[in-house]
Design an enzyme around this catalytic site. Structure first.
Site, short mmCIF file in Angstrom:
data_model
loop_
_atom_site.label_atom_id
_atom_site.label_comp_id
_atom_site.label_asym_id
_atom_site.label_seq_id
_atom_site.Cartn_x
_atom_site.Cartn_y
_atom_site.Cartn_z
N ASN A 115 1.13 -1.10 -0.22
CA ASN A 115 -0.18 -0.04 -0.11
C ASN A 115 0.63 0.99 0.06
O ASN A 115 2.50 0.96 -0.18
CB ASN A 115 -1.37 -0.08 1.17
CG ASN A 115 -2.09 0.15 0.85
OD1 ASN A 115 -2.37 1.36 0.40
ND2 ASN A 115 -3.04 0.15 0.91
N HIS B 240 23.37 1.29 12.83
CA HIS B 240 25.15 1.72 13.66
C HIS B 240 24.73 1.07 14.82
O HIS B 240 23.73 0.13 15.54
CB HIS B 240 24.80 2.74 13.61
CG HIS B 240 24.40 3.73 12.17
ND1 HIS B 240 25.37 4.27 11.47
CD2 HIS B 240 23.36 4.31 11.92
CE1 HIS B 240 25.06 4.22 10.30
NE2 HIS B 240 24.04 4.90 10.77
#
Length: 180
Positions: free
Chosen positions: A81, A111
């Site tokens: 969608n 990270h």
């Protein structure tokens, strides 16, 4: 799809990835302003973003965002969608008949937590979504998650752990609530 990744920032591999991200950002910005009925234009841009044509029966409603595109593997009859984001550098696979609600986000990169390493490294792990899964609106799927066949991810859920087949997960950090 590859396994867990660790990449040094400012390495040749990182520079190549960054160049791809800039190219794909330009392509998705063009895709997201096309008239909705321009099927030919959308097919061309999706082919360039993904590096291949969309599989048969795949429906993606723009706006659509991805950072890499080449590592997004969509099986037949996938439905995505509006306003979904796929950060796919480490790989995302959506099995047949997966349905993705609006504003869902799939993130394969991050990270290290350690502050000393955070700015020097990029980490990542692939996301694997089995067949006939429904991802609710605004759900977030984090690196390394596998979602089993027929599972349902509730709207707004944050999925940080694997999801068993035929289960419903809900909540800010998704937890298994029910299996069948």
């Amino acid at each position: 799809m590859s396994g867990d990744r660790l990449m040094r920032i400012h390495s040749p591999e990182f520079r190549a990835m960054s160049e791809r991200v800039l190219r794909v950002t330009e392509l998705t910005s063009r895709l997201n302003v096309l008239p909705f009925e321009d099927e030919e234009g959308k097919a061309d841009l999706f082919g360039r973003i993904l590096g291949r044509p969309l599989p048969a029966g795949v429906t993606i409603y723009p706006p659509f965002y991805t950072d890499h595109g080449l590592n997004l593997d969509l099986a037949e009859r996938v439905f995505v969608n509006q306003n979904c984001t796929f950060l796919d550098y480490a790989g995302i696979r959506l099995g047949e008949r997966v349905m993705v609600g609006p504003k869902a986000t799939f993130i394969t990169v991050g990270h290290p937590v350690d502050p000393g390493e955070r700015r020097g490294w990029l980490s990542g792990a692939p996301i694997d979504v089995a067949e006939n899964v429904w991802i609710g609106a605004g759900a977030t799927i984090l690196p390394g998650v596998s979602i089993g066949r027929d599972a349902v991810i509730a709207a707004g859920a944050v999925v940080a752990d694997d999801v068993p087949a035929a289960s419903l997960v809900t909540g800010g950090k998704a937890a298994v609530r029910r299996s069948w």
